[in-house]
Motif scaffolding. Structure first.
Motif, PDB file in Angstrom:
ATOM      1  N   THR A  34      -5.328  -0.314   6.165  1.00 28.11           N
ATOM      2  CA  THR A  34      -3.940   0.258   6.060  1.00 28.11           C
ATOM      3  C   THR A  34      -2.773  -0.704   6.116  1.00 28.11           C
ATOM      4  O   THR A  34      -2.870  -1.643   6.895  1.00 28.11           O
ATOM      5  CB  THR A  34      -3.906   1.201   7.237  1.00 28.11           C
ATOM      6  OG1 THR A  34      -2.673   2.033   7.067  1.00 28.11           O
ATOM      7  CG2 THR A  34      -4.227   0.842   8.470  1.00 28.11           C
ATOM      8  N   ALA A  35      -1.940  -0.299   5.463  1.00 28.85           N
ATOM      9  CA  ALA A  35      -0.748  -1.063   5.315  1.00 28.85           C
ATOM     10  C   ALA A  35       0.208  -0.891   6.287  1.00 28.85           C
ATOM     11  O   ALA A  35       1.066  -1.712   6.959  1.00 28.85           O
ATOM     12  CB  ALA A  35       0.226  -0.921   4.039  1.00 28.85           C
ATOM     13  N   LYS A  38      -0.489  -5.106   9.940  1.00 22.72           N
ATOM     14  CA  LYS A  38      -0.196  -6.125   9.272  1.00 22.72           C
ATOM     15  C   LYS A  38      -1.241  -7.405   9.611  1.00 22.72           C
ATOM     16  O   LYS A  38      -1.882  -7.262  10.701  1.00 22.72           O
ATOM     17  CB  LYS A  38       1.073  -6.870   9.727  1.00 22.72           C
ATOM     18  CG  LYS A  38       2.406  -5.905   9.861  1.00 22.72           C
ATOM     19  CD  LYS A  38       3.652  -6.629  10.317  1.00 22.72           C
ATOM     20  CE  LYS A  38       5.070  -5.761  10.270  1.00 22.72           C
ATOM     21  NZ  LYS A  38       6.140  -6.423  10.973  1.00 22.72           N
ATOM     22  N   ASP A 267      -4.070  -4.418   6.060  1.00 27.36           N
ATOM     23  CA  ASP A 267      -4.258  -4.811   4.738  1.00 27.36           C
ATOM     24  C   ASP A 267      -2.708  -5.176   4.140  1.00 27.36           C
ATOM     25  O   ASP A 267      -2.182  -4.181   3.704  1.00 27.36           O
ATOM     26  CB  ASP A 267      -4.968  -3.951   4.174  1.00 27.36           C
ATOM     27  CG  ASP A 267      -5.427  -4.352   2.587  1.00 27.36           C
ATOM     28  OD1 ASP A 267      -5.006  -5.313   2.209  1.00 27.36           O
ATOM     29  OD2 ASP A 267      -6.131  -3.768   1.992  1.00 27.36           O
ATOM     30  N   SER A 268      -2.305  -6.547   4.281  1.00 24.67           N
ATOM     31  CA  SER A 268      -1.123  -6.822   3.492  1.00 24.67           C
ATOM     32  C   SER A 268      -0.990  -6.569   2.201  1.00 24.67           C
ATOM     33  O   SER A 268       0.225  -6.330   1.495  1.00 24.67           O
ATOM     34  CB  SER A 268      -0.876  -8.232   4.062  1.00 24.67           C
ATOM     35  OG  SER A 268      -1.652  -8.978   3.625  1.00 24.67           O
ATOM     36  N   ASP A 269      -1.916  -6.493   1.450  1.00 21.86           N
ATOM     37  CA  ASP A 269      -2.088  -6.092  -0.247  1.00 21.86           C
ATOM     38  C   ASP A 269      -2.109  -4.773  -0.453  1.00 21.86           C
ATOM     39  O   ASP A 269      -2.253  -4.572  -1.774  1.00 21.86           O
ATOM     40  CB  ASP A 269      -3.297  -7.143  -0.629  1.00 21.86           C
ATOM     41  CG  ASP A 269      -3.352  -8.677  -0.384  1.00 21.86           C
ATOM     42  OD1 ASP A 269      -2.111  -8.909  -0.378  1.00 21.86           O
ATOM     43  OD2 ASP A 269      -4.115  -8.996  -0.072  1.00 21.86           O
ATOM     44  N   PHE A 270      -2.182  -3.918   0.471  1.00 26.55           N
ATOM     45  CA  PHE A 270      -2.333  -2.518   0.365  1.00 26.55           C
ATOM     46  C   PHE A 270      -1.040  -1.838  -0.368  1.00 26.55           C
ATOM     47  O   PHE A 270       0.067  -2.030   0.139  1.00 26.55           O
ATOM     48  CB  PHE A 270      -2.792  -1.729   1.623  1.00 26.55           C
ATOM     49  CG  PHE A 270      -2.758  -0.067   1.184  1.00 26.55           C
ATOM     50  CD1 PHE A 270      -3.520   0.324   0.230  1.00 26.55           C
ATOM     51  CD2 PHE A 270      -1.794   0.477   2.103  1.00 26.55           C
ATOM     52  CE1 PHE A 270      -3.501   1.787   0.258  1.00 26.55           C
ATOM     53  CE2 PHE A 270      -1.959   1.928   1.988  1.00 26.55           C
ATOM     54  CZ  PHE A 270      -2.591   2.504   0.885  1.00 26.55           C
ATOM     55  N   LEU A 271      -1.250  -1.449  -1.821  1.00 23.67           N
ATOM     56  CA  LEU A 271      -0.063  -0.813  -2.294  1.00 23.67           C
ATOM     57  C   LEU A 271      -0.257   0.405  -3.121  1.00 23.67           C
ATOM     58  O   LEU A 271       0.494   1.085  -3.403  1.00 23.67           O
ATOM     59  CB  LEU A 271       0.526  -1.694  -3.265  1.00 23.67           C
ATOM     60  CG  LEU A 271       1.037  -3.097  -3.067  1.00 23.67           C
ATOM     61  CD1 LEU A 271       1.144  -4.037  -4.370  1.00 23.67           C
ATOM     62  CD2 LEU A 271       2.259  -3.000  -2.296  1.00 23.67           C
TER      63      LEU A 271
END
Length: 280
Positions: A34-35, A38, A267-271
């Motif tokens: 999850t975003a 961090k 998940d810093s890449d989660f968009l």
């Protein structure tokens, strides 16, 4: 003669399989990305639900006591309505105390059916269990502060999400909701949670290849929400643990007794609209 021997062997294997799945508890592991968290941040949640009539073995209790989650979520139905004493429950709670993790409890329908439920509740609180009956709290794990809310049993309409969310600070925080019945998702305000942990269904107890569960309480035949991970439209994730014990029929098949260790990871890449999920 050989046909009878073959049938006898198949029946014997089925009985052995059912006995094993009903009596021996496994630890399932699930990952949630999850975003809301961090980088390498992680919160480990041990979910325990639907003990009912199961007396856990010393080996299983020892395994649970050696685990090191950040928090323990107990999602109801620790007892049946006609339970004569609560020793099985207290043995489980005592083992979970050995983990050193804070414990949170929300009630299930079978808990409320017992006339001495509040006696059990008081004893659990004395052992350090935080009861979340339409309330919320916060917990800090390392650098992560998360919201933990819990509602009383939705199946018997004791839940009150308005009250549970009241005064909660949500900005930037991961929000966990404990609700015994997964049909809490019929309430609009469930969408304020990032992750909902439920039990109640027992995964159908008896499952069939390709079809899954035949029944689950409060749902139609071949229910949509029986066990496992369900990404919902609003971005909330529902996880239903199939639990430990049984009700009515004292058997499990293709559905082993279990607890779940959930790894909630950043998940810093989660968009996207949903976290990435996997079952390990």
């Amino acid at each position: 003669m050989w046909i009878l021997m073959l049938i006898s062997a198949i029946v014997g294997l089925l009985i052995a399989r059912i006995s094993y799945e009903t009596r021996w508890t496994r630890v399932a592991e699930v990952e949630v990305r999850t975003a809301r968290l961090k980088g390498r941040e992680e919160v480990k949640i041990l979910q325990v639900t639907d003990l009912h009539n199961l007396a856990l073995s010393d080996d299983v209790l020892l395994q649970l006591s050696a685990m090191r989650p950040d928090l323990i979520a107990i999602t109801g139905d620790l007892i049946d309505g006609d339970e004569k004493d609560f020793s099985r429950v207290y043995r489980l709670i005592d083992a979970l105390c050995q983990t050193g993790a804070p414990m949170y409890f929300c009630s299930g329908n079978n808990d409320w059916e017992h006339k001495r439920y509040r006696e059990m509740l008081q004893e659990m609180q004395q052992r350090g269990v935080r009861v979340l009956g339409n309330t919320h709290t916060t917990l800090t794990v390392g650098d992560v502060t998360l919201n933990i809310a819990g509602v009383d049993d939705p199946h018997t309409r004791r839940d009150n999400l308005d009250k549970a969310w009241e005064g909660m600070e949500r900005e930037g925080r991961f929000t966990l909701l404990l609700a015994h019945d997964p049909m809490i998702i019929r309430r609009e305000l469930h969408a304020l949670a990032d992750l909902i942990l439920s039990g109640h269904t027992h995964g159908g107890q008896i499952r069939f290849p390709f079809f899954g569960a035949l029944v689950a309480p409060g749902q139609k035949l071949f229910p949509d929400y029986d066990k496992g991970i369900f990404p919902l439209k609003n971005g909330t994730i529902l996880y239903i643990d199939s639990g430990l014990g049984t009700s009515r029929l004292p058997i499990r098949f293709l559905n082993q007794s279990q607890v779940t260790l959930l790894h909630v990871r950043g998940d810093s890449d989660f968009l996207g609209d949903h976290p990435f999920l996997s079952i390990e």
